[in-house]
Design a protein around this motif. Structure first.
Motif, mmCIF file in Angstrom:
data_model
loop_
_atom_site.group_PDB
_atom_site.id
_atom_site.type_symbol
_atom_site.label_atom_id
_atom_site.label_comp_id
_atom_site.label_asym_id
_atom_site.label_seq_id
_atom_site.Cartn_x
_atom_site.Cartn_y
_atom_site.Cartn_z
ATOM 1 N N ASN B 27 18.354 36.199 47.696
ATOM 2 C CA ASN B 27 18.934 36.130 46.362
ATOM 3 C C ASN B 27 19.543 34.751 46.155
ATOM 4 O OD1 ASN B 27 18.972 38.952 45.013
ATOM 5 N ND2 ASN B 27 19.520 39.334 47.162
ATOM 6 N N VAL B 28 19.355 34.216 44.961
ATOM 7 C CA VAL B 28 20.005 32.950 44.628
ATOM 8 C C VAL B 28 20.826 33.137 43.367
ATOM 9 C CG1 VAL B 28 19.700 30.517 44.043
ATOM 10 C CG2 VAL B 28 18.115 31.618 45.640
ATOM 11 N N ASN B 38 16.158 39.241 45.313
ATOM 12 C CA ASN B 38 15.655 40.091 46.381
ATOM 13 C C ASN B 38 14.221 39.755 46.788
ATOM 14 O OD1 ASN B 38 16.493 42.009 48.085
ATOM 15 N ND2 ASN B 38 15.949 43.753 46.790
ATOM 16 N N VAL B 39 13.936 38.502 46.973
ATOM 17 C CA VAL B 39 12.554 38.098 47.258
ATOM 18 C C VAL B 39 12.283 38.067 48.762
ATOM 19 C CG1 VAL B 39 10.938 36.160 47.170
ATOM 20 C CG2 VAL B 39 12.251 36.802 45.127
ATOM 21 N N SER B 40 11.214 38.711 49.166
ATOM 22 C CA SER B 40 10.756 38.641 50.552
ATOM 23 C C SER B 40 9.349 38.070 50.563
ATOM 24 C CB SER B 40 10.742 40.039 51.177
ATOM 25 O OG SER B 40 12.050 40.543 51.259
ATOM 26 N N ARG B 77 24.578 29.763 45.336
ATOM 27 C CA ARG B 77 24.853 30.637 46.475
ATOM 28 C C ARG B 77 23.548 31.298 46.882
ATOM 29 N NH1 ARG B 77 27.820 34.232 44.072
ATOM 30 N NH2 ARG B 77 27.053 36.217 44.850
ATOM 31 N N VAL B 78 23.274 31.312 48.162
ATOM 32 C CA VAL B 78 22.044 31.924 48.646
ATOM 33 C C VAL B 78 22.384 33.085 49.568
ATOM 34 C CG1 VAL B 78 19.927 31.559 49.962
ATOM 35 C CG2 VAL B 78 20.822 29.732 48.502
ATOM 36 N N GLU B 79 21.735 34.227 49.338
ATOM 37 C CA GLU B 79 21.923 35.386 50.217
ATOM 38 C C GLU B 79 20.584 35.776 50.802
ATOM 39 O OE1 GLU B 79 23.588 38.478 47.877
ATOM 40 O OE2 GLU B 79 25.569 37.527 47.742
ATOM 41 N N GLY B 80 20.630 36.495 51.922
ATOM 42 C CA GLY B 80 19.402 36.956 52.531
ATOM 43 C C GLY B 80 19.114 36.205 53.811
ATOM 44 N N MET B 238 11.033 36.210 35.977
ATOM 45 C CA MET B 238 12.469 36.397 35.764
ATOM 46 C C MET B 238 13.226 36.676 37.065
ATOM 47 S SD MET B 238 12.342 38.511 32.204
ATOM 48 C CE MET B 238 14.108 38.671 32.011
ATOM 49 N N GLY B 239 12.930 35.897 38.071
ATOM 50 C CA GLY B 239 13.665 36.015 39.330
ATOM 51 C C GLY B 239 13.062 36.989 40.314
ATOM 52 N N ASP B 240 12.149 37.848 39.846
ATOM 53 C CA ASP B 240 11.506 38.797 40.753
ATOM 54 C C ASP B 240 10.190 38.234 41.261
ATOM 55 O OD1 ASP B 240 13.230 41.128 40.641
ATOM 56 O OD2 ASP B 240 12.656 41.226 38.510
ATOM 57 N N LEU B 241 9.883 38.566 42.518
ATOM 58 C CA LEU B 241 8.537 38.319 43.011
ATOM 59 C C LEU B 241 7.718 39.533 42.591
ATOM 60 C CD1 LEU B 241 6.416 36.841 44.681
ATOM 61 C CD2 LEU B 241 7.318 37.978 46.709
ATOM 62 N N VAL B 242 6.762 39.342 41.681
ATOM 63 C CA VAL B 242 6.034 40.469 41.118
ATOM 64 C C VAL B 242 4.817 40.834 41.959
ATOM 65 C CG1 VAL B 242 4.661 41.247 39.142
ATOM 66 C CG2 VAL B 242 6.799 40.017 38.774
ATOM 67 N N GLU B 243 4.111 39.813 42.365
ATOM 68 C CA GLU B 243 2.892 40.092 43.115
ATOM 69 C C GLU B 243 2.534 38.900 43.985
ATOM 70 O OE1 GLU B 243 -0.339 41.274 40.600
ATOM 71 O OE2 GLU B 243 -1.729 41.573 42.274
ATOM 72 N N VAL B 244 1.968 39.190 45.141
ATOM 73 C CA VAL B 244 1.520 38.106 45.999
ATOM 74 C C VAL B 244 0.266 38.548 46.738
ATOM 75 C CG1 VAL B 244 3.237 38.834 47.721
ATOM 76 C CG2 VAL B 244 2.102 36.632 47.978
ATOM 77 N N GLY B 245 -0.668 37.637 46.904
ATOM 78 C CA GLY B 245 -1.896 37.986 47.600
ATOM 79 C C GLY B 245 -2.753 36.756 47.777
ATOM 80 N N THR B 246 -3.966 36.959 48.255
ATOM 81 C CA THR B 246 -4.853 35.823 48.376
ATOM 82 C C THR B 246 -5.123 35.284 46.973
ATOM 83 O OG1 THR B 246 -6.839 37.133 48.122
ATOM 84 C CG2 THR B 246 -6.000 36.856 50.356
#
Ligand SMILES: Nc1ncnc2c1ncn2[C@@H]1O[C@H](COP(=O)(O)OP(=O)(O)OP(=O)(O)O)[C@@H](O)[C@H]1O
Ligand SMILES: [Mg+2]
Lengths: 283, 268
Positions: B27-28, B38-40, B77-80, B238-246
């Protein structure tokens, strides 16, 4: 149609007024320069630079005063500008928005516009009274106090002109802030900071009031920092008010020398600043 | 599945085998603004990961977490948890200068230092004491410039100032400068958006070559560029990681409506 005419008239009137004001200013300046040149050139001679200030009624030069002025100006800059540059660096790079910075900036602005006679009195109380006599070092200290606000302000302004990306790039390569300041920010702002130094020299080399209370004057050759020393501004002040023709001529010549020096320094400062803006491509 | 963290599950495709860097539940915040939520996300070795998404969605904010450039921003501020080779990069004993030597960053606007081309490249190695003598520094400067594809253009003018180069050359100089400290990861924040198409193409080619030695994360607004240079793509919204892939999958068969809208909108 009517409106447009009115606007045109108003425009014209303002243009005329500002032109008039400019002309008035320039005319005053020209008059001053002309008077200086007319009287000063008459007093110019080789003796100026080889002989000491004379007693009334004798011929002489300004050598001791030139030396005193040069030395105190140099010392003043050597003492004042590091403080100014470092404080300016603190304001621009470290404590940008801290409360301390706000206070420092305020005090600096006050100092920048404070009448120089106040600075003279300040050093008089602080140094001359305690030492029990006037001295060159007291004069240099007074000039140093005058040099601080000028160098501080220009240093802060010039560092703020450095593109922020440059600082980030340096940090991104693993440089600590002091390293970034020394290796990137100072080189990037170098011409601007040097300009500030020249302006500070120009400012302090013509000051009379702070020296009256600190270095006072000396009829003779002296290199002793712990003793009163001759200097151009005070010599001009005293000799110009004197009833002796020789002294008055010397005062004019001295005034011309100071004015030309300051003029040259200011021009140099402008040229360097222009170089900074084109060469480095800052907006 | 070891992909469960206290802060939630990890998106499909967000984690990779033998990741070089790993972000978990990051989180930033800027003062009260919650810029990254909440990005992983993992960063794989020898791959280019593209971060895409609308302006203000938190791409740069996330990128800057990866070498702690957010440390320099007031109020950030960075969390995680973020790890590099399994080591938490935010732990107290982490030397930030050392971290930035391992994870370099290239910014949008090229910013050569007001020094010679040579000194620009030598800047990082000097800080970290990477060259023992003049000879090895010369060598390091040359290989860095070669890798950045700039050597041929500047080898006769190494003592000229970095600002005397064209925009595209300046950007490659900045890349050379970053490469010179021999990082493991190179972060790039819109590295070509200030450049013309030809200069951009050069940088894109360069990125593809650099991939053999470094992991690369690139933020870009240019969909074609993301498609051309990256192997994996992550879409932020908007701050969320929505999708990730090749990258291939993301551009041909996105699973999320948001991703599809964004990508197709850009393709027109
Ligand atoms: N230094 C800062 N202070 C306060 N808010 C910030 C700061 N930097 C970014 N933000 C805010 O955080 C959010 C994410 O910004 P960020 O720069 O990460 O977006 P981005 O995806 O990189 O956008 P762009 O594509 O325009 O570069 C935005 O709403 C932005 O306004
Ligand atoms: Mg951005």
């Amino acid at each position: 149609m009517n409106r447009r005419l009115l606007r045109k008239l108003r425009n014209g009137a303002f243009l005329a007024l500002s032109l008039l004001a400019t002309l008035l200013g320039l005319a005053c300046l020209a008059a001053i320069l002309w008077t200086l040149l007319a009287h000063g050139l008459a007093g110019m001679s080789g003796q100026l630079f080889t002989q000491m200030t004379p007693p009334p009624g004798e011929k002489g030069g300004l050598l001791n005063a030139l030396y005193g002025s040069a030395m105190m100006t140099l010392l003043g800059i050597l003492i004042g500008s590091p403080i100014g540059v470092l404080a300016g660096t603190y304001l621009a790079e470290y404590g940008k928005n801290s409360r301390l910075s706000v206070v420092i900036r305020f005090i600096n602005d006050v100092l920048l516009s404070a009448p120089s006679i106040i600075i003279g009195l300040f050093i008089y109380e602080l140094v001359v009274v305690r030492m029990g006599h006037f001295s060159a070092i007291a004069g240099a200290l007074a000039l140093a106090v005058l040099a601080i606000p000028v160098t501080l302000r220009t240093t802060e302004d010039m560092l703020n002109l450095v593109p922020p990306g440059m600082k980030d790039s340096s940090a991104a390569l693993g440089a600590y802030p002091w390293r970034t300041t020394l290796s990137v920010l100072y080189p990037a702002a170098r011409s601007g900071i040097v300009t500030g130094l020249l302006l500070a020299i120009a400012r302090i080399s013509g000051e009379t009031a702070p020296l009256l209370f600190t270095a006072l004057n000396n009829q003779f050759w002296s290199t002793n920092l712990n003793a009163p020393i001759a200097n151009l501004p005070v010599v001009i002040f005293l000799y110009a008010l004197s009833p002796y023709k020789d002294w008055q001529d010397l005062a004019w010549a001295g005034a011309l020398i100071i004015t030309m020096t300051i003029l040259l320094l200011s021009i140099a400062a402008r040229v360097i600043l222009a170089y900074l803006q084109t060469e480095r491509g800052f907006k | 599945m070891d992909t469960f963290t206290p802060a939630g599950t990890i998106l499909n495709g967000a984690s990779v085998q033998d990741a070089l860097m790993s972000a978990r539940a990051v989180n930033v915040f800027y003062a009260t603004k919650h810029a990254v939520k909440n990005v992983s996300l993992d960063i794989a070795r020898h791959q280019v990961l593209a971060l895409i998404g609308p302006s203000g969605c938190g791409k740069s904010s996330f990128l800057r977490c990866l070498n702690r450039m957010n440390d320099t921003i007031q109020g950030a501020r960075v969390e995680g948890l973020i790890t590099l080779d399994g080591q938490d990069i935010y732990e107290a004993r982490q030397d930030v200068a050392q971290l930035r030597a391992r994870v370099g960053i290239v910014f949008q606007k090229p910013t050569p230092f007001p020094q010679s081309i040579y000194a620009n490249v030598a800047y990082g190695p000097r800080i970290h004491g990477l060259a023992k003598d003049r000879g090895s520094m010369d060598e390091l400067v040359q290989t860095s410039l070669e890798r950045a594809g700039l050597w041929e253009e500047v080898k006769d003018r190494l003592s000229q100032t970095g600002t005397s180069l064209s925009g595209g050359q300046q950007q490659r100089l900045c890349i050379a400068r970053t490469i010179a400290v021999n990082p493991e990861v190179i972060l790039m924040d819109e590295p070509t958006s200030a450049l013309d198409p030809i200069a951009s193409a050069k940088i894109e080619d360069l990125i593809d070559v650099l991939r053999t030695n470094y992991a690369i994360v690139i933020v870009t607004h240019n969909m074609q560029q993301a498609a051309r240079v990256s192997q994996r793509t992550a879409y932020f919204h908007m701050g969320d990681l929505v999708e990730v892939g090749t990258t291939n999958m993301m551009f041909t068969n996105p699973q999320q409506k948001l991703t599809e809208d964004y990508i197709s909108g850009r393709f027109g």
